[in-house]
Motif scaffolding. Structure first.
Motif: not given
Length: 342
Positions: A239-259
């Protein structure tokens, strides 16, 4: 000399490891693999001895950074160190610590002094350095210390693993897995994400980097059922990163993050601990992944492997990752130069 024409400064790393031979091999591949001009900070006698040991037909020229690019096409440019090395492949020796550290010091000074475009570092081993009194956890922390000394500004280094298909950043690095939950803070995630986004924009030329933030626990905590850290620490950071204008999203499960389909949706994965970031990076590109240190006032890359003492001096070490590190350092330096000019 214009910045775009400056050579790369390559520090030899621990001379008892594979650093000398992969440096030689990278120079030998300069035409076939489009290796950009670099000079090697090392003991010329050791480099000559290692080349002879490996049966490598390499011309070695002692030179200065200013002359390195001119001689690179015909000889391996070696900028001599004041320290001398003991040539003992596979057997690390604390006697070599002074030269190992001197090579790093000189590379940083050359880069900040406008004599080199970027720094590439061959692997070091911590134990011989510790035995000689080295007071830093590792390479990255020492580079941050040197950057602060030269600039007077405290810097926070961030490790990025960059491969052809994936970039990952570990928020916590060389600590025990049991220590990660206590070390992980909202502020640390925010700082890591901000530095990553800034450097991806300024050095990688990605106008609006997309940051996929991994969860800490299985299924990213599943709403608190598998751990509270994802909701209590990680989500507020996003939320803080997005408030600073950074396109951040998650938290995402790591087991489905890398395909492959998931990777298409982001520019970098911000991971919560060492292996969460390094396992997928190395699995996808073990010989091509590059370690990049973000947050420094200079560009630093390195091969994504260690000293490999077990194969040092045997002529079987592959230079692929070092070549990738040299090529990426050149690309980052050129991108940064264009950004400044614009």
């Amino acid at each position: 000399m214009r910045e775009a024409e400056l050579p790369l400064a390559l520090s030899v790393g621990d001379p008892s490891g594979v650093g000398p031979e992969i440096s030689i091999a990278a120079w030998q591949a300069r035409d076939s693999a489009a290796v950009p001009p670099f000079y090697l900070l090392a003991d010329p006698a050791l480099i000559a001895a290692r080349a002879h040991r490996l049966g490598a037909n390499v011309a070695i020229v002692e030179t200065t950074p200013a002359e390195a690019t001119r001689v690179f096409h015909r000889a391996l440019p070696v900028v001599p160190l004041a320290a001398r090395f003991t040539d003992s492949p596979g057997r690390p020796d604390a006697v070599n610590a002074a030269g190992t550290i001197e090579a790093i010091d000189r590379a940083v000074a050359d880069c900040l002094g406008g004599r080199a475009a970027a720094i590439v570092t061959c692997p070091i081993a911590k134990k011989p350095l510790y035995d000689a009194g080295f007071g830093f956890p590792g390479h990255t922390e020492y580079l941050a210390h040197l950057a602060s000394l030269h600039t007077g500004i405290e810097v926070m280094p961030v490790m990025l693993l960059a491969g052809p298909e994936l970039r990952t950043v570990p928020v916590t690095i060389h600590i025990a897995l049991a220590a990660v939950p206590k070390a992980l803070t909202t502020e640390l995630i925010v700082a890591t994400g901000r530095i990553t986004a800034t450097d991806l924009a300024s050095r990688f030329g990605i106008a609006r980097p997309r940051l996929a933030i991994a969860g800490l626990n299985p299924h990213a905590g599943e709403g608190g059922a598998m751990g509270a850290e994802d909701e209590r620490i990680i989500r507020p950071a996003i939320d803080m990163l997005r408030a600073q204008g950074i396109d951040a999203f998650g938290p995402l499960p790591a087991d489905t993050l890398f395909h492959a389909r998931a990777r298409a949706g982001y520019d970098v994965a911000i991971c919560m601990y060492h292996d969460q970031a390094l396992i997928p990076a190395k699995a996808l590109a073990f010989d091509e992944a590059v370690n990049v240190t973000l947050g420094l006032p200079f560009i630093r890359t390195s091969p994504d492997h260690g000293t490999a003492f077990d194969i040092a001096g045997k002529g079987i070490a592959r230079a692929d990752s070092l070549i990738a590190a040299l090529r990426l350092a050149r690309r980052l330096a050129d991108t940064g130069t264009k950004a400044v000019a614009a």
